[in-house]
Design an enzyme around this catalytic site. Structure first.
Site, PDB file in Angstrom:
ATOM      1  N   CYS A  68      44.550  45.994  40.192  1.00 61.46           N
ATOM      2  CA  CYS A  68      43.996  44.797  40.222  1.00 61.46           C
ATOM      3  C   CYS A  68      43.044  44.191  41.259  1.00 61.46           C
ATOM      4  O   CYS A  68      42.487  43.245  41.202  1.00 61.46           O
ATOM      5  CB  CYS A  68      45.162  43.794  40.441  1.00 61.46           C
ATOM      6  SG  CYS A  68      46.119  43.986  42.037  1.00 61.46           S
ATOM      7  N   GLN A  69      42.732  45.192  42.137  1.00 63.51           N
ATOM      8  CA  GLN A  69      41.882  44.740  43.210  1.00 63.51           C
ATOM      9  C   GLN A  69      40.548  44.148  42.726  1.00 63.51           C
ATOM     10  O   GLN A  69      39.838  43.186  43.392  1.00 63.51           O
ATOM     11  CB  GLN A  69      41.512  45.891  44.309  1.00 63.51           C
ATOM     12  CG  GLN A  69      42.633  46.322  44.990  1.00 63.51           C
ATOM     13  CD  GLN A  69      43.326  47.638  44.426  1.00 63.51           C
ATOM     14  OE1 GLN A  69      43.411  47.609  43.000  1.00 63.51           O
ATOM     15  NE2 GLN A  69      43.893  48.408  45.007  1.00 63.51           N
TER      16      GLN A  69
END
Length: 429
Positions: A81-82
């Site tokens: 998800c970064q």
């Protein structure tokens, strides 16, 4: 999908420490459904060790290099998800990590499982003005899936943790039905406490859910190694005296005002006089004002600008000593605080009667709590409890790895609730 379901074969991609798997297994156990994990994949070696410790298999592999998969009914994927998170640089599909969604897409196209659950940060819905999420939905529908998504806060699911995540569910070649509704919950512990009575009707209709608070997950006798150092405690005492419970909800941060404690108040770089502290606090409180510019964290100010809110007649004396001590910088006649937030042993003291801020991989090890009037860091087990991991879940004997893993993890009770709702309405019709 009508009829009795006795087995769900699933693949666990980007498996981490197995949080989504655990949520599925708990949901299926409650529904008397047998599960069988036929494939798992994770690239972080320490996370793989945790996975192996608890599930008896090591999922270490790079999904980008795998092309042959066993048949399975259900795909689970908390894809990285970064690339979409507010904490990251939000490059989305322009970031290599962001393209890992296309690995999920590739496997869905190849194996066509009946259902899937994807989990990610809420920022994926707004990234690139919504175009990223639009692309994800279109690509999934083009494969043949009907999809739905929920934005849910962990604090609404008996976990004392403000964590909003998106849960995307899909069914192949069929309609999809969910009875759960999106609910962002309280944005912080203050709103959580203020609105607690109203929450008794949220999400679950007439059923009144329990709401845990931070003190419910604390260990009764944590190891002494988590107690703050004597030097740090002495610095905290300068601000709150001997009653350390006054630290509840305080953030230790230099570039914000409000309920914050700053390095100059603690004397991190040297003790400051009351006049110096007042100057720095006024500078922090005023430098973001629109009249001085639109910089998010404020801008450097001239003496003339500072004197519009600092009215003491000792400006030159105070600024000189603050520059000498390293709390203030002066460049081309403009003054700016010198912030050193990473030097604090604890950057946030949680309110035991509220909920935790969102855990992250980078700073879960620096969350604090005051217990029995003793300031300390929260333990890895307490972090795991904030994510809803049962105490039966085994933790590595490596605190740094565990803090990182739990900060990256899903909240188990939320995954369980989503899958219970999904399976009841789409598998067991």
């Amino acid at each position: 999908m009508a009829g009795e379901i006795v087995l769900i074969r699933f693949a666990d991609l980007f498996a981490g420490t197995g949080g989504i798997r655990l949520g599925l297994e708990q949901a299926c156990s409650e529904l008397n459904i047998v599960t069988n994990c036929v494939f798992s994949s994770e690239i972080d070696k320490n996370a793989c060790l945790s996975y192996e410790l608890n599930f008896g298999e090591n999922p270490f592999s790079d999904i980008r290099k795998i092309y042959d998969f066993p048949d399975f009914d259900f795909l689970l994927a908390g894809f990285p998800c970064q690339s979409f998170s507010y904490a990251g640089k939000r490059k989305g599909f322009g970031d290599t990590r962001g393209t890992l969604f296309f690995e999920v897409e590739r496997i869905l196209k190849q194996k066509k499982p009946t259902c899937f659950l994807l989990e990610n940060v809420r920022g994926i819905t707004t990234h690139d003005k919504g175009r990223t999420f639009k692309t994800i939905r279109k690509n999934l529908r083009d494969i043949g899936y009907k999809i739905d998504h929920l934005l849910l806060n962990s604090s609404n699911f008996d976990v004392p943790h403000n964590r909003v995540r998106i849960y995307i569910v899909g069914v192949l070649n069929g309609d999809i039905k969910m009875t759960l509704s999106s609910d962002l919950g309280a944005a912080d512990t203050h709103k959580f406490k203020r609105n607690l009575s109203n929450y008794q009707q949220s999400l679950f209709g007439k059923e009144k859910p329990k709401f845990k608070v931070v003190k419910d997950v604390l260990e009764k006798k944590p190891d002494f190694k988590y107690i703050c150092s004597p030097e740090f405690i002495d610095k905290l005492r300068k601000v709150v005296g001997d009653n350390f419970t006054k630290l509840n909800s305080y953030r230790l941060i230099d570039y914000r005002g409000g309920k914050s404690i700053h390095s100059w108040e603690l004397g991190v770089k040297g003790d400051c006089s009351s006049e110096e502290i007042e100057f720095m606090n006024l500078l922090i409180a005023n430098r973001r004002k629109k009249i001085f510019g639109s910089h998010q964290d404020g801008k450097s100010l001239t003496k003339h600008q500072i004197l519009s809110f600092y009215h003491a007649d000792n400006f030159d004396e105070v600024t000189t000593t603050l520059v000498e001590k390293g709390y203030l910088s002066c460049y081309e006649g403009k003054y700016n605080p010198v912030c050193g937030n990473m030097s604090f042993e604890v950057f946030k003291f949680l309110d035991p009667d509220g909920i935790s801020i969102t855990l992250t991989a980078s700073d879960a090890n620096r969350l604090g709590i005051v217990q029995d009037n003793i300031p300390r860091r929260i333990t890895p087990r307490e972090c795991a409890r904030l994510q809803g991991y049962p105490d039966s879940y085994k933790l590595l004997d490596n605190d740094n790895a565990v803090y990182k893993q739990i900060g990256n993890s899903v909240s188990i009770p939320v995954v369980k609730a989503v899958l219970l709702d999904f399976i009841k309405n789409n598998y067991m019709k």
